[in-house]
Motif scaffolding. Sequence first.
Motif, PDB file in Angstrom:
ATOM      1  N   ASN A 123       6.529   3.156  -1.846  1.00 55.31           N
ATOM      2  CA  ASN A 123       7.076   1.806  -1.767  1.00 55.31           C
ATOM      3  C   ASN A 123       5.995   0.949  -1.100  1.00 55.31           C
ATOM      4  O   ASN A 123       5.554   1.252   0.018  1.00 55.31           O
ATOM      5  CB  ASN A 123       8.363   1.837  -0.932  1.00 55.31           C
ATOM      6  CG  ASN A 123       9.039   0.479  -0.865  1.00 55.31           C
ATOM      7  OD1 ASN A 123       8.383  -0.546  -0.694  1.00 55.31           O
ATOM      8  ND2 ASN A 123      10.359   0.475  -0.983  1.00 55.31           N
ATOM      9  N   HIS A 124       5.583  -0.108  -1.784  1.00 57.70           N
ATOM     10  CA  HIS A 124       4.533  -0.995  -1.267  1.00 57.70           C
ATOM     11  C   HIS A 124       4.839  -1.436   0.179  1.00 57.70           C
ATOM     12  O   HIS A 124       3.934  -1.520   1.023  1.00 57.70           O
ATOM     13  CB  HIS A 124       4.454  -2.214  -2.201  1.00 57.70           C
ATOM     14  CG  HIS A 124       3.511  -3.272  -1.791  1.00 57.70           C
ATOM     15  ND1 HIS A 124       2.195  -3.304  -2.188  1.00 57.70           N
ATOM     16  CD2 HIS A 124       3.680  -4.369  -1.005  1.00 57.70           C
ATOM     17  CE1 HIS A 124       1.604  -4.369  -1.667  1.00 57.70           C
ATOM     18  NE2 HIS A 124       2.478  -5.037  -0.945  1.00 57.70           N
ATOM     19  N   LEU A 125       6.105  -1.700   0.469  1.00 59.25           N
ATOM     20  CA  LEU A 125       6.492  -2.163   1.807  1.00 59.25           C
ATOM     21  C   LEU A 125       6.312  -1.046   2.834  1.00 59.25           C
ATOM     22  O   LEU A 125       5.973  -1.289   3.989  1.00 59.25           O
ATOM     23  CB  LEU A 125       7.945  -2.639   1.807  1.00 59.25           C
ATOM     24  CG  LEU A 125       8.263  -3.753   0.807  1.00 59.25           C
ATOM     25  CD1 LEU A 125       9.743  -4.084   0.823  1.00 59.25           C
ATOM     26  CD2 LEU A 125       7.439  -4.999   1.108  1.00 59.25           C
ATOM     27  N   GLY A 127       3.982   1.123   2.620  1.00 52.70           N
ATOM     28  CA  GLY A 127       2.537   1.091   2.861  1.00 52.70           C
ATOM     29  C   GLY A 127       2.212   0.126   3.991  1.00 52.70           C
ATOM     30  O   GLY A 127       1.511   0.478   4.950  1.00 52.70           O
ATOM     31  N   HIS A 128       2.747  -1.099   3.907  1.00 54.61           N
ATOM     32  CA  HIS A 128       2.521  -2.068   4.982  1.00 54.61           C
ATOM     33  C   HIS A 128       3.097  -1.550   6.309  1.00 54.61           C
ATOM     34  O   HIS A 128       2.492  -1.697   7.364  1.00 54.61           O
ATOM     35  CB  HIS A 128       3.198  -3.404   4.651  1.00 54.61           C
ATOM     36  CG  HIS A 128       2.442  -4.268   3.680  1.00 54.61           C
ATOM     37  ND1 HIS A 128       1.137  -4.635   3.872  1.00 54.61           N
ATOM     38  CD2 HIS A 128       2.827  -4.872   2.514  1.00 54.61           C
ATOM     39  CE1 HIS A 128       0.744  -5.426   2.867  1.00 54.61           C
ATOM     40  NE2 HIS A 128       1.753  -5.581   2.028  1.00 54.61           N
ATOM     41  N   ALA A 129       4.287  -0.936   6.238  1.00 57.05           N
ATOM     42  CA  ALA A 129       5.005  -0.523   7.455  1.00 57.05           C
ATOM     43  C   ALA A 129       4.267   0.576   8.218  1.00 57.05           C
ATOM     44  O   ALA A 129       4.336   0.638   9.445  1.00 57.05           O
ATOM     45  CB  ALA A 129       6.418  -0.045   7.094  1.00 57.05           C
ATOM     46  N   VAL A 147       5.361  -9.771   7.039  1.00 61.18           N
ATOM     47  CA  VAL A 147       5.234 -11.157   6.563  1.00 61.18           C
ATOM     48  C   VAL A 147       4.221 -11.220   5.428  1.00 61.18           C
ATOM     49  O   VAL A 147       3.018 -11.131   5.659  1.00 61.18           O
ATOM     50  CB  VAL A 147       4.824 -12.104   7.720  1.00 61.18           C
ATOM     51  CG1 VAL A 147       6.020 -12.481   8.559  1.00 61.18           C
ATOM     52  CG2 VAL A 147       3.756 -11.491   8.624  1.00 61.18           C
ATOM     53  N   SER A 148       4.716 -11.361   4.190  1.00 59.19           N
ATOM     54  CA  SER A 148       3.793 -11.397   3.054  1.00 59.19           C
ATOM     55  C   SER A 148       4.197 -12.520   2.115  1.00 59.19           C
ATOM     56  O   SER A 148       5.024 -13.370   2.451  1.00 59.19           O
ATOM     57  CB  SER A 148       3.808 -10.047   2.339  1.00 59.19           C
ATOM     58  OG  SER A 148       4.999  -9.898   1.625  1.00 59.19           O
ATOM     59  N   GLY A 149       3.593 -12.508   0.916  1.00 62.84           N
ATOM     60  CA  GLY A 149       3.917 -13.556  -0.044  1.00 62.84           C
ATOM     61  C   GLY A 149       5.308 -13.378  -0.629  1.00 62.84           C
ATOM     62  O   GLY A 149       5.934 -14.337  -1.067  1.00 62.84           O
ATOM     63  N   THR A 317      -3.771  -7.650   4.251  1.00 69.95           N
ATOM     64  CA  THR A 317      -3.513  -8.027   2.853  1.00 69.95           C
ATOM     65  C   THR A 317      -3.461  -6.749   2.016  1.00 69.95           C
ATOM     66  O   THR A 317      -3.837  -5.669   2.483  1.00 69.95           O
ATOM     67  CB  THR A 317      -4.613  -8.977   2.336  1.00 69.95           C
ATOM     68  OG1 THR A 317      -5.876  -8.427   2.698  1.00 69.95           O
ATOM     69  CG2 THR A 317      -4.498 -10.358   2.972  1.00 69.95           C
ATOM     70  N   ASP A 318      -3.002  -6.889   0.768  1.00 75.24           N
ATOM     71  CA  ASP A 318      -2.760  -5.703  -0.049  1.00 75.24           C
ATOM     72  C   ASP A 318      -4.033  -4.883  -0.259  1.00 75.24           C
ATOM     73  O   ASP A 318      -5.098  -5.442  -0.494  1.00 75.24           O
ATOM     74  CB  ASP A 318      -2.186  -6.120  -1.408  1.00 75.24           C
ATOM     75  CG  ASP A 318      -0.772  -6.648  -1.255  1.00 75.24           C
ATOM     76  OD1 ASP A 318      -0.189  -6.484  -0.176  1.00 75.24           O
ATOM     77  OD2 ASP A 318      -0.258  -7.219  -2.231  1.00 75.24           O
ATOM     78  N   ASN A 319      -3.891  -3.572  -0.179  1.00 68.74           N
ATOM     79  CA  ASN A 319      -5.047  -2.683  -0.290  1.00 68.74           C
ATOM     80  C   ASN A 319      -4.590  -1.288  -0.695  1.00 68.74           C
ATOM     81  O   ASN A 319      -3.387  -0.993  -0.683  1.00 68.74           O
ATOM     82  CB  ASN A 319      -5.777  -2.642   1.067  1.00 68.74           C
ATOM     83  CG  ASN A 319      -4.905  -2.067   2.156  1.00 68.74           C
ATOM     84  OD1 ASN A 319      -4.840  -0.856   2.328  1.00 68.74           O
ATOM     85  ND2 ASN A 319      -4.187  -2.909   2.888  1.00 68.74           N
TER      86      ASN A 319
HETATM   87 ZN    ZN Z   1       1.856  -6.768   0.284  1.00 71.38          ZN
END
Ligand code: ZN
Length: 361
Positions: A123-125, A127-129, A147-149, A317-319
């Motif tokens: 899950n992309h989120l 990844g951020h988490a 906090v993203s787009g 940012t996304d990576n």
């Molecule tokens: Zn993102």
Amino acid sequence: MRVLGIETTCDETAAAVVQLRQGLGQSLGQGSGGGEILANEVMSQIAEHAAFGGVVPEIAARAHIDVLDRLISRALAHANIGFADLDGIAGAAGPGLIGGVVVGLTTAKALALAAGKPFIAINHLEGHALTARLTDNLDFPYLLLLVSGGHTQLIAVKSVGDYRRLGSTVDDAVGEAFDKVAKMLGLGYPGGPRVEREALMGNALRYDFPRPMLGRPKPDFSFSGLKTAVRLEAERSAPLRGVDIANLCASFQAAVVDTLIDRLRAGLRRFGEEVGPCKSMVIAGGVAANGAIRRALQRFCGESGLRLTLPPLELCTDNGAMIAWAGIERLRLGRTDDLGFPARPRWPLDGDGEAAHHGKA
Ligand code: ZN
Ligand code: KG4
């Protein structure tokens, strides 16, 4: 343990190789995280979308196809390894733009199949988490301000796969508000960095914009009223001079900062009630690259005795590294996925989001 991570959910095509550091868990020193990034290749599609003032899904999907295989080869070359040296292949399976998600997810599955390696759907989120655990020695639980787009959420991160959303935006995401304000002021796309740059030259006290949801006990967010207030003021002051644009950006950004800190306070109270005492917090997502927000959080956490983890800008940012790291976190627990895992344009982190990994959601 080494994992290749592939990210194609929005307008960045990314592939990375991350390696688990030796001795993780017990003996990590402060400041060193659980992972070591061997390669982190990101190709932004900003140029392709700029003319349209935002991401065009079909263009995004085609652009991912054009560059993904090259990026993966480059990541492996920089890491100085081959497919045989990997322990797993992780692909972001959502949430995001379906055309792009399918490109990265199918590539990840095909590589896993061909190389005979475990596949991990991310899950992309998530990844951020989990990025903060890649870069810093951070234990669960912690409070995440995402906090993203596309997302603005406060999440209690309790363990891998165990997330509780405490609050989220009822309308626009904060990155979306930055992007829309930039667009209405003619600053172009993507808006966040441009608004931030203008704000540096402006007077934050020039306009008294609303601080939506201030003081509300439930840690939700709302940014559409603030965005409208900026638009009305911009229309009133037209034609806008350079100094007006800078003042509008500075005043808007100040309202965002105040709102985020107030909502964070509400989130911490919720965390205390539902999870227990909160010792650390993390900020993630593209908007976490904003200097004013980072400084305000540092001040707030300093005053509140909270440990704050701020991932470096390129990991906000996304990576691909965040997808590879989430893959490592799951692989270590034996949580791999089968090749039938579907692309999920919508995929909440909490609730039954985790059940998707077991084919139940
Ligand atoms: Zn993102
Ligand atoms: O996490 P991300 O790279 O992609 C999504 O998953 O959405 O976040 C992109 C968002 C965009 O809305 C962009 O304008 C915003 O993050 N952003 C910023 C800054 N850098 C990127 N917003 C405010 N200030 C920045 N410096």
